[in-house]
Design a protein around this motif. Structure first.
Motif, PDB file in Angstrom:
ATOM      1  N   LEU A  95       0.831  -1.316   0.090  1.00  0.00           N
ATOM      2  CA  LEU A  95      -0.019  -0.047  -0.069  1.00  0.00           C
ATOM      3  C   LEU A  95       0.876   1.467  -0.041  1.00  0.00           C
ATOM      4  O   LEU A  95       0.331   2.257  -0.614  1.00  0.00           O
ATOM      5  N   ALA A  96       1.959   1.115   0.690  1.00  0.00           N
ATOM      6  CA  ALA A  96       2.994   2.322   0.813  1.00  0.00           C
ATOM      7  C   ALA A  96       3.539   2.747  -0.771  1.00  0.00           C
ATOM      8  O   ALA A  96       3.754   3.937  -0.676  1.00  0.00           O
ATOM      9  N   ILE A  97       3.341   1.984  -1.492  1.00  0.00           N
ATOM     10  CA  ILE A  97       3.860   2.570  -3.029  1.00  0.00           C
ATOM     11  C   ILE A  97       2.939   3.639  -3.684  1.00  0.00           C
ATOM     12  O   ILE A  97       3.447   4.212  -4.376  1.00  0.00           O
ATOM     13  N   PHE A  98       1.805   3.823  -3.051  1.00  0.00           N
ATOM     14  CA  PHE A  98       0.695   4.838  -3.538  1.00  0.00           C
ATOM     15  C   PHE A  98       1.007   5.972  -2.886  1.00  0.00           C
ATOM     16  O   PHE A  98       0.041   6.601  -2.282  1.00  0.00           O
ATOM     17  N   ALA A  99       2.232   6.559  -3.435  1.00  0.00           N
ATOM     18  CA  ALA A  99       2.424   8.170  -2.830  1.00  0.00           C
ATOM     19  C   ALA A  99       2.890   8.615  -4.168  1.00  0.00           C
ATOM     20  O   ALA A  99       3.582   7.919  -5.030  1.00  0.00           O
ATOM     21  N   PRO A 100       2.860  10.023  -4.399  1.00  0.00           N
ATOM     22  CA  PRO A 100       3.267  10.768  -5.435  1.00  0.00           C
ATOM     23  C   PRO A 100       4.763  10.528  -5.842  1.00  0.00           C
ATOM     24  O   PRO A 100       5.514  10.634  -4.733  1.00  0.00           O
ATOM     25  N   VAL A 101       5.280  10.239  -6.978  1.00  0.00           N
ATOM     26  CA  VAL A 101       6.554   9.825  -7.483  1.00  0.00           C
ATOM     27  C   VAL A 101       7.311  11.370  -7.629  1.00  0.00           C
ATOM     28  O   VAL A 101       6.601  12.287  -8.111  1.00  0.00           O
TER      29      VAL A 101
END
Length: 202
Positions: A95-101
């Motif tokens: 879930l933590a991957i869903f942050a703005p690049v």
């Protein structure tokens, strides 16, 4: 050969020149785009001479390729690096991957590999190869993390999360709106709930 000095006293060569060029490429290619960033702008930002620039990178395309390789060898994309965190359980890492690049909420530019392929428009085969390799490796990490989390079908879950992640980055960059990441995370939570509920006991 020692470094030359510009009129403002800044070193324009020397051992740090290659690193300065790469840092300039990271900043300018990501913020402005590859085509919009000319060699003159890179030379100015890196504070090197044209000769020094071309000694290290004979063509701009060579610099683009090295710029992308650095994300694999030296500087991981922040959102993707969440999969390596030791302080979170596997499901939370997914879930933590869903942050703005990129990290700047006022300037969402998406994935540098995706951006480079789009700008290349089929004319930069090595860039396309690097992007494909990176995307496959990222999907493999998602699948491995899904398996670690206990998903019934890690291959399916990893592929679905990859689609959500890539879609969120593309939409957020197109609209300069981080809401896409919030929506994608909620969808990922639903997928995880189903995948983990149906995982075999043992």
């Amino acid at each position: 050969m020692g470094a030359t000095v510009s009129t403002n006293g800044t070193a324009r060569g020397g051992r740090g020149a290659r690193e300065r060029i790469l840092r300039a490429a990271e900043d300018l290619f990501y913020a402005r785009g590859i085509h919009a960033t000319g060699v003159a702008a890179l030379i100015e930002a890196a504070q090197v001479s044209p000769r020094t620039f071309y000694v290290h990178f004979p063509t701009k395309n060579a610099l683009v390729e090295e710029y992308l390789r650095r994300f694999e060898s030296e500087k991981s994309i922040a959102a993707e690096a969440e999969l390596e965190r030791g302080d979170l359980p596997p499901a939370q890492r997914l879930l933590a991957i869903f942050a703005p690049v990129g990290g700047d909420p006022a300037l969402i530019r998406g994935c540098p590999f995706h951006n480079a392929v789009v700008e290349g428009a089929g004319e930069l085969p090595e860039v396309a190869r690097l992007a494909q390799r990176h995307k496959r490796a990222f999907r493999d990490r998602l699948v491995a993390t899904a398996a670690e989390a206990g998903a019934a079908d890690p291959e399916a879950l990893g592929g679905q999360l990859a689609v959500l992640f890539e879609g969120a980055n593309a939409l957020a960059a197109s609209c300069n709106d981080a809401q896409a990441f919030t929506d994608a995370r909620r969808a990922a939570e639903t997928l995880l709930g189903v995948a983990l509920d149906t995982a075999p006991e043992g």
